[in-house]
Design an enzyme around this catalytic site. Structure first.
Site, PDB file in Angstrom:
ATOM      1  N   GLY A 270       0.948  -1.186   0.108  1.00  0.00           N
ATOM      2  CA  GLY A 270      -0.119   0.116  -0.104  1.00  0.00           C
ATOM      3  C   GLY A 270       0.631   1.207  -0.072  1.00  0.00           C
ATOM      4  O   GLY A 270       0.566   2.310  -0.767  1.00  0.00           O
ATOM      5  N   MET A 272       4.659   3.158   2.124  1.00  0.00           N
ATOM      6  CA  MET A 272       5.548   3.024   2.830  1.00  0.00           C
ATOM      7  C   MET A 272       6.391   4.355   3.513  1.00  0.00           C
ATOM      8  O   MET A 272       6.255   5.318   3.132  1.00  0.00           O
ATOM      9  CB  MET A 272       6.967   2.529   1.974  1.00  0.00           C
ATOM     10  N   HIS A 306      -2.013   6.161   8.463  1.00  0.00           N
ATOM     11  CA  HIS A 306      -1.170   5.076   8.787  1.00  0.00           C
ATOM     12  C   HIS A 306       0.302   5.331   8.432  1.00  0.00           C
ATOM     13  O   HIS A 306       1.001   5.350   9.586  1.00  0.00           O
ATOM     14  CB  HIS A 306      -1.510   3.679   8.105  1.00  0.00           C
ATOM     15  N   GLU A 307       0.695   5.681   7.517  1.00  0.00           N
ATOM     16  CA  GLU A 307       2.063   6.136   7.349  1.00  0.00           C
ATOM     17  C   GLU A 307       2.331   7.449   7.905  1.00  0.00           C
ATOM     18  O   GLU A 307       3.637   7.411   8.438  1.00  0.00           O
ATOM     19  CB  GLU A 307       2.189   6.280   5.836  1.00  0.00           C
TER      20      GLU A 307
END
Ligand code: TRP
Ligand code: ZN
Length: 876
Positions: A270, A272, A306-307
């Protein structure tokens, strides 16, 4: 290319030792070229303690050009080189503990189809180093507990690559001869090499900024392929929301002056979290209402969050070794789930988390690759970016949050950062911080990190009429496997609600802590036996054995305060009919079910929630609750139940469909637009089973896809209609697919949807359709999104043909995996999932699936990624 054959020894958590050397600074000069990029790496290295170990650096697919120690060239008798390790023996190293090493290597990004290390995505260069990709860029101590400050000078052609990016702050730039230019970046935060990134290319740039709580201004930059600028807006807003949320919820601010995101089309996963320079699969950046669905919007926001959240949980505090992956992933998934729940409906968000867990993670945990959230043995690390490490890992953090409460959880996070900022630590370190900050004994809770398998909890109730005492007895057991002979009792938070039979008494909510093999609790004050709503909010990742009758389930659906329990009771009711139908196709279905569905349809609640209530368990969710699954019988059972509901509730389904449709133009909040579409499209899915309503599908498709008023076009509605056509092979299907292709053939992400739709067509000619798609000029196994959208979508979303009795579905998958083994082992290894879980199916299917696994195991050049899974599956 595939992993080297010499490196086939697994590694064990128990063998962890600190490194003999640390690297303090890394100075990289990278001269980019399609087929021969040159990397000069200057390392300052320090020996740890007075050992006499050789220095062993990891390196794969590198051409070593030169090697110098403290500025003196090393001759080739002073070091040893094999396919994976560069060894400099102690005798070649200087006596002083500090020294410098200069390494020049060459790599071929163009040929790098594995998309690990430095590779090309379209015209751009980019990198992916997690987990162990940096060793494909230069020789290095490629392990997360070696943390260094990086300075990176990127050199490339100025016209082709106007943007040269790396981690940290830009410190220098300028022109060189031959139309080349350079930019130098410095990242002041020591980091493991898996967080290194480099990107070079020509992009459109969306710029904005964020002012932190303490008043620092951070430049926000999103780089997308030319022409896509407008599609980056949602990602930018999502980033700003994430930054604000982390300040408000955890007091965590961003720490550099710039935060960059680059969207690329070729990416294995998805996104990084590289320090200051996230690289994203373009699927999690680009959106506008014409080309992205509501769930695309939701997922983009969640992945951006999230990242971003990784900057603290992952980057500032990182993992000691890769066995600790859930330290950063489980915690960061928990954080992004909490964020999403607050940005949207918390009930619906939770339901969707649980659906994913129960359909996919439970299956993984019952299959041959089952592992604890902290694995103990790893051959290929890429195989452990799993639903278990991520999703179950998040459930473990959530249980902790439930056990100690929101305030103490925050205190624990504060202590964790105070203790470990700038360090590489373990899951135990995290739990100890939580325990110290909360005063809670978490020693038994730690077993969640070392035991695999989904625990089963058996529920028994009794009620004593004379005393009005209600007794609840829970017993737990975790599955016994070859690798796990003697599982212990876990510490499990069980939230319950007791619903009194008479209406005057409010429901009673309790948090029970189950920490023995069997335990009982007593409750009094009820007149008549109360109804038990178990596992409110799904307070633990467990399976329940609890025979509740339809009357109790209907009571919970109506009266539980906890929305998750209301939804789950409905699912349990539906599931009981699925199971009965799978066993006996003529099993009679009761009118009461239709009444319950009608009641849901006409209730006044959140329409997104109603949509979840009306959705049957997916094939995978149902399969994970059954043994010896007869896939065809299961798929027929699901169809039969849908038809029964469609027949019996058609008026109400149509009324809801129309009500949602009408409100389309008068949405008061963005959520109500999403919710209306969710409910409307569930209704359409039912109605499209009945010939007399199939015109609605055509109408909706045209309205949403081919509208004079482009503002009216909407990808959510367009795809929902097409999915109905594909599922029932409706008369207009082929024409719609052609129209959609013609309209979208230049938009990569929409064409992925088109390939997935085609792969999901439920029709006897599916295999010739698949052959045509493989030969389509826009199909390529080299692009992971494309490979997943055809092969993955067929294996995951077309159970009727994937599992067909001839075995052709299994053969199709294994043939594509064999090709991907040579191109991109990571993608091959993810797509094999449905085959290695063969033991959950009936014997005839097991046999066919196993035959394909045996074929794959015999491949020449079998990658470690596939080898690890095949060996596990076939020795199980
Ligand atoms: N750390 C990344 C994430 O959570 C995961 C990831 C991205 C990854 N790309 C990868 C893992 C490639 C392994 C290989 O979000
Ligand atoms: Zn992550």
């Amino acid at each position: 290319m595939s992993s080297t054959l010499t490196d086939t020894a697994p590694r064990f958590l128990a063998d962890y030792r600190p490194a003999d050397f640390t690297i303090n600074t890394v100075d990289l000069t990278i001269n980019l070229d399609d087929t021969c990029s040159q990397v000069i790496s200057e390392l300052t290295i320090k020996r740890q303690g007075d050992n006499q170990q050789a220095l062993q650096l990891n390196g794969e697919q590198l051409t070593l050009v030169s090697l110098a120690l403290d500025n003196h060239a090393l001759s080739n008798d002073q070091y040893q080189l094999n396919d994976t390790i560069l060894t400099i023996p102690a005798s070649s190293l200087p006596d002083n503990e500090n020294f410098t090493l200069s390494i020049t290597t060459e790599i071929n990004p163009q040929e790098n189809t594995a998309l690990e290390g430095l590779f090309k995505s379209g015209d751009a260069f980019c990198t992916q180093c997690e987990a162990e990709g940096f060793r494909r860029i230069s020789y290095y101590l490629d392990r997360p507990d070696v943390m260094a400050t990086f300075t990176t000078k990127v050199i490339a052609d100025k016209s082709l690559y106007p943007y040269l990016l790396s981690n940290g702050n830009k410190v220098d730039s300028g022109d060189l001869t031959d139309n080349k230019h350079f930019v130098t970046w410095h990242d002041p935060y020591p980091k493991p090499c898996y967080l290194f990134a480099l990107v070079a290319g020509d992009f459109d740039l969306l710029e904005n900024s964020f002012t932190t709580a303490s008043g620092r201004e951070v430049a926000l930059e999103i780089f997308v392929d030319k022409g896509n600028l407008a599609k980056a807006k949602h990602a930018m807003v999502s980033l700003q929301k994430s930054m604000k949320w982390d300040e408000e919820t955890f007091g965590l601010e961003y720490d550099l002056d710039i935060y960059m995101i680059v969207a690329v089309d070729f990416f294995n996963m998805g996104a990084m979290e590289n320090k200051g320079l996230n690289v994203f699969n373009s699927k999690y950046v680009l959106a506008d209402s014409q080309c992205a669905t509501d769930s695309d919007y939701f997922n983009i926001e969640a992945v951006i969050a999230h990242e971003y959240f990784h900057n603290w949980t992952g980057n500032r505090v990182t993992c000691r070794d890769w066995f600790q992956l859930s330290l950063k992933e489980g915690l960061t998934v928990f954080r992004d789930q909490q964020f999403s729940a607050q940005m949207h409906s918390s009930a619906v968000t939770r339901i969707q988390n649980v659906r994913l867990l129960r359909s996919q993670q439970f299956a993984e945990d019952a299959g041959p690759m089952a592992h604890p959230i902290r694995p103990e043995k790893v051959l290929e690390m890429n195989n452990f970016y799993t639903l278990t490490v991520y999703e179950k890992g998040s459930e473990v953090i959530r249980m902790l949050h439930t056990l100690i409460g929101v305030e103490k959880f925050r205190k624990g996070m504060d202590l964790y950062f105070a203790r470990f900022d700038g360090m590489a630590v373990t899951c135990d370190d995290f739990i100890n911080a939580m325990s110290d900050a909360s005063g809670k004994d978490l020693s038994q809770f730690k077993l969640w990190y070392s035991q695999s398998g989904t625990p089963v909890i058996k529920v028994q109730e009794s009620f004593e009429q004379q005393t009005n005492i209600y007794t609840l007895t829970l017993s737990q057991h975790s599955p016994v496997t070859k690798k796990q002979q003697d599982p212990q009792a876990l510490h499990i938070p069980i939230k319950i609600e007791l619903i009194s039979g008479n209406n005057d008494k409010a429901n009673q909510s309790e948090l029970l802590e189950l920490n023995q093999a069997e335990q009982s609790w007593q409750f009094s004050g009820f007149i008549g036996k109360p109804t038990l709503a178990m596992l409110c909010d799904f307070s633990a990742p467990v399976k329940l054995v609890f025979e509740q009758n339809d009357v109790d389930l209907l009571t919970i659906m109506k009266k539980a305060n906890n929305s998750f329990c209301r939804w789950d009771a409905g699912q349990k009711l539906l599931m009981s009919y699925v199971q009965q139908l799978a066993f006996d196709t003529e099993h009679p279905l009761p009118k009461e079910l239709l009444m319950a569905i009608n009641e849901m349809l006409t209730s006044a609640g959140d329409r997104a929630f109603i949509a979840e209530q009306l959705s049957l368990p997916s094939f995978d969710e149902a399969a994970s609750l059954m043994v010896d699954v007869e896939p065809i019988a299961l798929s027929n059972a699901l169809s039969k139940l849908s038809s029964f509901i469609a027949q019996g509730c058609q008026q109400e389904l149509l009324a809801s469909y129309e009500a949602c449709q009408q409100e389309r133009s008068t949405n008061d909040t963005p959520h109500s637009g999403v919710a209306n579409r969710a409910l409307k499209n569930v209704c359409l899915a039912y109605l499209s089973i009945l010939p007399k309503y199939q015109a609605l599908v055509t109408e909706q498709y045209q309205h949403a896809t081919d509208n004079e008023d482009i503002e009216q076009e909407n990808m959510t509605d367009s795809l929902a209609a097409l999915t109905c056509s594909a599922k029932h092979n409706l008369a207009d299907l082929n024409q719609q697919l052609q129209h959609f292709e013609k309209k979208w053939h230049q938009t990569t992400l929409v064409m992925d949807k088109w390939f997935a739709l085609n792969a999901g067509v439920v029709s006897d000619d599916i295999f010739s359709r698949l052959d045509t798609l493989l030969a389509h000029q826009q199909f390529s196994l080299n692009n992971p999104n494309r490979a997943r959208s055809l092969i993955g979508a067929f294996a995951m979303n077309n159970p009727k043909y994937f599992h067909c009795q001839t075995g052709r579905g299994y053969q199709f998958l294994s043939k594509q995996i064999a090709k991907l083994n040579e191109i991109n082992p990571q993608v091959a290894s993810r797509l094999i999932t449905p085959l290695i879980q063969y033991k959950s199916f009936a014997p005839a299917h097991q046999k066919l699936m196993k035959a394909e696994l045996v074929n794959l195991q015999a491949l020449a050049n079998l990658s470690n990624d596939l080898k690890e899974k095949l060996d596990a599956a076939l020795s199980d």
